[in-house]
Design a protein around this motif. Structure first.
Motif, short mmCIF file in Angstrom:
data_model
loop_
_atom_site.label_atom_id
_atom_site.label_comp_id
_atom_site.label_asym_id
_atom_site.label_seq_id
_atom_site.Cartn_x
_atom_site.Cartn_y
_atom_site.Cartn_z
N THR A 130 0.62 -1.14 0.06
CA THR A 130 -0.04 0.13 -0.06
C THR A 130 0.96 1.21 0.04
OG1 THR A 130 -0.17 0.05 2.63
CG2 THR A 130 -1.83 -1.28 1.21
N ASN A 131 0.25 2.39 -0.50
CA ASN A 131 0.78 3.74 -0.53
C ASN A 131 -0.28 4.54 -0.22
OD1 ASN A 131 2.73 5.61 -1.05
ND2 ASN A 131 1.67 6.13 -2.99
N TYR A 132 0.11 5.74 0.77
CA TYR A 132 -0.87 6.61 1.21
C TYR A 132 -0.42 8.10 1.06
CZ TYR A 132 -3.17 2.73 3.58
OH TYR A 132 -4.03 1.44 3.78
N ALA A 133 -1.36 8.81 0.76
CA ALA A 133 -1.07 10.51 0.98
C ALA A 133 -0.74 10.62 2.26
CB ALA A 133 -2.20 11.32 0.59
N GLU A 134 0.21 11.59 2.66
CA GLU A 134 0.68 11.99 3.96
C GLU A 134 -0.45 12.39 4.84
OE1 GLU A 134 4.36 10.75 4.10
OE2 GLU A 134 3.41 11.83 5.78
N SER A 135 -1.44 13.12 3.96
CA SER A 135 -2.66 13.67 4.67
C SER A 135 -3.65 12.82 5.26
CB SER A 135 -3.35 14.77 3.80
OG SER A 135 -3.67 13.86 2.52
N VAL A 136 -3.54 11.52 4.87
CA VAL A 136 -4.35 10.60 5.16
C VAL A 136 -3.99 9.47 5.96
CG1 VAL A 136 -5.94 11.05 3.30
CG2 VAL A 136 -4.38 9.00 3.24
N LYS A 137 -2.67 9.31 6.05
CA LYS A 137 -1.74 8.27 6.73
C LYS A 137 -2.25 8.18 8.31
CE LYS A 137 2.55 7.70 4.29
NZ LYS A 137 3.87 8.06 4.48
N GLY A 138 -2.79 6.85 8.56
CA GLY A 138 -3.29 6.71 10.08
C GLY A 138 -4.44 6.78 10.13
N ARG A 139 -5.29 7.49 9.21
CA ARG A 139 -6.83 7.50 9.46
C ARG A 139 -7.41 6.57 8.27
NH1 ARG A 139 -8.95 12.24 8.20
NH2 ARG A 139 -7.24 12.93 6.67
N PHE A 140 -6.93 6.70 7.11
CA PHE A 140 -7.59 5.82 6.13
C PHE A 140 -6.87 4.37 5.86
CE2 PHE A 140 -9.14 9.41 3.23
CZ PHE A 140 -10.11 10.28 4.40
N THR A 141 -7.69 3.42 5.22
CA THR A 141 -6.91 2.06 5.20
C THR A 141 -7.56 1.60 3.76
OG1 THR A 141 -6.70 1.57 7.49
CG2 THR A 141 -6.74 -0.27 5.88
N ILE A 142 -6.70 1.30 3.13
CA ILE A 142 -7.07 0.83 1.60
C ILE A 142 -6.90 -0.79 1.60
CG2 ILE A 142 -4.69 0.86 0.60
CD1 ILE A 142 -6.37 1.50 -2.17
N SER A 143 -7.84 -1.48 1.02
CA SER A 143 -7.90 -3.01 1.02
C SER A 143 -8.37 -3.62 -0.32
CB SER A 143 -8.35 -3.52 2.17
OG SER A 143 -9.71 -3.30 2.44
N ARG A 144 -8.17 -4.71 -0.64
CA ARG A 144 -8.68 -5.36 -1.75
C ARG A 144 -9.16 -6.60 -1.58
NH1 ARG A 144 -4.50 -4.65 -6.35
NH2 ARG A 144 -5.93 -6.21 -7.83
N ASP A 145 -10.23 -7.02 -2.51
CA ASP A 145 -10.41 -8.58 -2.49
C ASP A 145 -10.31 -8.90 -3.99
OD1 ASP A 145 -11.69 -10.99 -2.98
OD2 ASP A 145 -13.59 -10.60 -1.53
N ASN A 146 -8.99 -9.62 -4.12
CA ASN A 146 -8.74 -9.93 -5.60
C ASN A 146 -9.67 -10.91 -6.10
OD1 ASN A 146 -6.29 -8.46 -5.50
ND2 ASN A 146 -5.28 -10.18 -4.52
N ALA A 147 -10.32 -11.81 -5.55
CA ALA A 147 -11.41 -12.73 -6.02
C ALA A 147 -12.63 -11.87 -6.65
CB ALA A 147 -11.67 -13.71 -4.90
N LYS A 148 -12.76 -10.73 -5.95
CA LYS A 148 -13.97 -9.96 -6.31
C LYS A 148 -13.79 -8.81 -7.33
CE LYS A 148 -16.93 -11.39 -2.50
NZ LYS A 148 -17.59 -10.81 -1.39
N ASN A 149 -12.28 -8.58 -7.57
CA ASN A 149 -11.88 -7.37 -8.21
C ASN A 149 -12.55 -6.10 -7.51
OD1 ASN A 149 -10.24 -8.67 -10.27
ND2 ASN A 149 -12.15 -9.35 -11.23
N THR A 150 -12.52 -6.07 -6.19
CA THR A 150 -13.02 -4.85 -5.54
C THR A 150 -12.01 -4.41 -4.71
OG1 THR A 150 -14.98 -5.79 -5.61
CG2 THR A 150 -14.94 -4.32 -4.05
N VAL A 151 -11.79 -2.97 -4.64
CA VAL A 151 -11.17 -2.18 -3.68
C VAL A 151 -11.95 -1.42 -2.70
CG1 VAL A 151 -10.71 -0.36 -5.43
CG2 VAL A 151 -9.09 -0.80 -3.54
N TYR A 152 -11.45 -1.25 -1.55
CA TYR A 152 -12.28 -0.52 -0.40
C TYR A 152 -11.27 0.66 -0.06
CZ TYR A 152 -14.74 -5.20 -0.68
OH TYR A 152 -15.44 -6.26 -1.03
N LEU A 153 -11.77 1.45 0.68
CA LEU A 153 -11.28 2.62 1.40
C LEU A 153 -12.02 2.92 2.72
CD1 LEU A 153 -9.04 4.41 1.23
CD2 LEU A 153 -10.54 6.38 0.31
#
Length: 123
Positions: free
Chosen positions: A57-80
Protein backbone atom coordinates in the motif's frame (compact mmCIF):
# COMPACT_ATOMS: atom_id res chain seq x y z
CA UNK A 1 -14.57 -4.08 -21.83
CA UNK A 2 -14.84 -3.24 -18.13
CA UNK A 3 -16.23 -0.70 -15.74
CA UNK A 4 -15.70 0.42 -12.15
CA UNK A 5 -18.70 1.08 -9.93
CA UNK A 6 -18.22 2.95 -6.67
CA UNK A 7 -20.45 3.09 -3.63
CA UNK A 8 -20.37 4.25 -0.04
CA UNK A 9 -20.05 8.01 -0.22
CA UNK A 10 -22.23 10.38 1.74
CA UNK A 11 -22.46 13.05 4.41
CA UNK A 12 -20.76 12.54 7.76
CA UNK A 13 -19.78 14.72 10.70
CA UNK A 14 -16.16 15.45 11.47
CA UNK A 15 -14.62 12.56 13.37
CA UNK A 16 -16.92 10.05 11.71
CA UNK A 17 -16.22 7.17 9.36
CA UNK A 18 -17.18 6.03 5.89
CA UNK A 19 -16.27 3.01 3.80
CA UNK A 20 -16.00 3.28 0.04
CA UNK A 21 -16.20 0.28 -2.27
CA UNK A 22 -15.29 -0.04 -5.93
CA UNK A 23 -16.14 -3.16 -7.91
CA UNK A 24 -14.71 -3.88 -11.33
CA UNK A 25 -16.90 -5.80 -13.75
CA UNK A 26 -16.66 -6.98 -17.34
CA UNK A 27 -14.35 -9.33 -19.19
CA UNK A 28 -11.64 -9.05 -16.54
CA UNK A 29 -8.62 -11.30 -16.49
CA UNK A 30 -6.95 -9.62 -13.54
CA UNK A 31 -6.36 -6.29 -11.82
CA UNK A 32 -2.95 -4.95 -10.95
CA UNK A 33 -2.63 -1.57 -9.21
CA UNK A 34 -5.89 -0.25 -7.74
CA UNK A 35 -6.41 2.97 -5.89
CA UNK A 36 -8.43 5.95 -4.81
CA UNK A 37 -8.06 9.56 -5.83
CA UNK A 38 -10.05 12.62 -4.82
CA UNK A 39 -10.85 16.02 -6.22
CA UNK A 40 -12.10 18.93 -4.14
CA UNK A 41 -13.80 21.94 -5.74
CA UNK A 42 -11.27 24.18 -7.42
CA UNK A 43 -8.42 21.75 -6.84
CA UNK A 44 -6.59 19.16 -8.90
CA UNK A 45 -7.28 15.48 -8.52
CA UNK A 46 -4.89 13.96 -5.99
CA UNK A 47 -3.84 10.49 -4.98
CA UNK A 48 -5.32 9.18 -1.74
CA UNK A 49 -4.08 5.59 -1.62
CA UNK A 50 -3.03 2.72 -3.84
CA UNK A 51 -2.65 -1.02 -3.38
CA UNK A 52 -0.90 -3.61 -5.51
CA UNK A 53 -2.24 -7.08 -6.25
CA UNK A 54 0.17 -8.37 -3.63
CA UNK A 55 -1.19 -6.02 -0.99
CA UNK A 56 1.51 -3.36 -0.83
CA UNK A 57 0.00 0.00 0.00
CA UNK A 58 0.84 3.66 -0.46
CA UNK A 59 -0.91 6.61 1.17
CA UNK A 60 -0.96 10.37 0.84
CA UNK A 61 0.60 11.97 3.91
CA UNK A 62 -2.66 13.75 4.69
CA UNK A 63 -4.55 10.47 5.23
CA UNK A 64 -1.90 8.24 6.81
CA UNK A 65 -3.12 6.72 10.04
CA UNK A 66 -6.75 7.57 9.27
CA UNK A 67 -7.53 5.79 5.98
CA UNK A 68 -6.99 2.13 5.12
CA UNK A 69 -7.07 0.70 1.61
CA UNK A 70 -7.74 -2.99 1.03
CA UNK A 71 -8.83 -5.25 -1.79
CA UNK A 72 -10.47 -8.56 -2.56
CA UNK A 73 -8.71 -9.99 -5.61
CA UNK A 74 -11.33 -12.71 -6.11
CA UNK A 75 -14.00 -10.02 -6.44
CA UNK A 76 -11.84 -7.43 -8.22
CA UNK A 77 -12.97 -4.98 -5.56
CA UNK A 78 -11.05 -2.28 -3.70
CA UNK A 79 -12.13 -0.62 -0.47
CA UNK A 80 -11.25 2.57 1.37
CA UNK A 81 -12.01 2.71 5.08
CA UNK A 82 -11.97 6.34 6.17
CA UNK A 83 -11.85 7.12 9.89
CA UNK A 84 -11.44 10.36 11.82
CA UNK A 85 -12.76 12.28 8.86
CA UNK A 86 -12.04 16.00 8.61
CA UNK A 87 -13.84 18.75 6.66
CA UNK A 88 -10.79 18.96 4.39
CA UNK A 89 -11.47 15.37 3.28
CA UNK A 90 -14.57 16.66 1.48
CA UNK A 91 -14.24 15.81 -2.20
CA UNK A 92 -15.41 13.56 -4.99
CA UNK A 93 -13.58 10.26 -4.59
CA UNK A 94 -12.64 8.32 -7.71
CA UNK A 95 -11.63 4.70 -7.98
CA UNK A 96 -8.84 3.79 -10.39
CA UNK A 97 -7.70 0.37 -11.53
CA UNK A 98 -5.29 -1.04 -14.07
CA UNK A 99 -7.22 -3.93 -15.58
CA UNK A 100 -6.33 -6.76 -17.90
CA UNK A 101 -9.37 -7.65 -20.00
CA UNK A 102 -10.38 -9.91 -22.85
CA UNK A 103 -11.03 -7.82 -25.91
CA UNK A 104 -11.11 -8.84 -29.55
CA UNK A 105 -9.77 -12.29 -28.81
CA UNK A 106 -6.73 -11.12 -26.90
CA UNK A 107 -5.78 -9.65 -23.55
CA UNK A 108 -5.48 -5.89 -23.39
CA UNK A 109 -4.73 -3.62 -20.46
CA UNK A 110 -5.34 -0.02 -19.49
CA UNK A 111 -6.40 2.24 -16.66
CA UNK A 112 -10.07 2.59 -15.80
CA UNK A 113 -11.81 5.23 -13.69
CA UNK A 114 -15.03 5.09 -11.73
CA UNK A 115 -17.73 7.72 -11.99
CA UNK A 116 -16.89 9.24 -8.61
CA UNK A 117 -18.70 9.33 -5.29
CA UNK A 118 -19.21 12.43 -3.16
CA UNK A 119 -17.86 12.51 0.38
CA UNK A 120 -18.88 15.50 2.47
CA UNK A 121 -17.58 16.04 5.99
CA UNK A 122 -19.35 18.67 8.06
CA UNK A 123 -17.65 20.53 10.89
Amino acid sequence: QAQLVESGGGLVQAGGSLRLSCAASGSIVSASLMGWYRQAPGKQRELVATITSGGSTNYAESVKGRFTISRDNAKNTVYLQMNSLKPEDTAVYYCNAHLYTWYGGRVSNRDYWGQGTQVTVSS
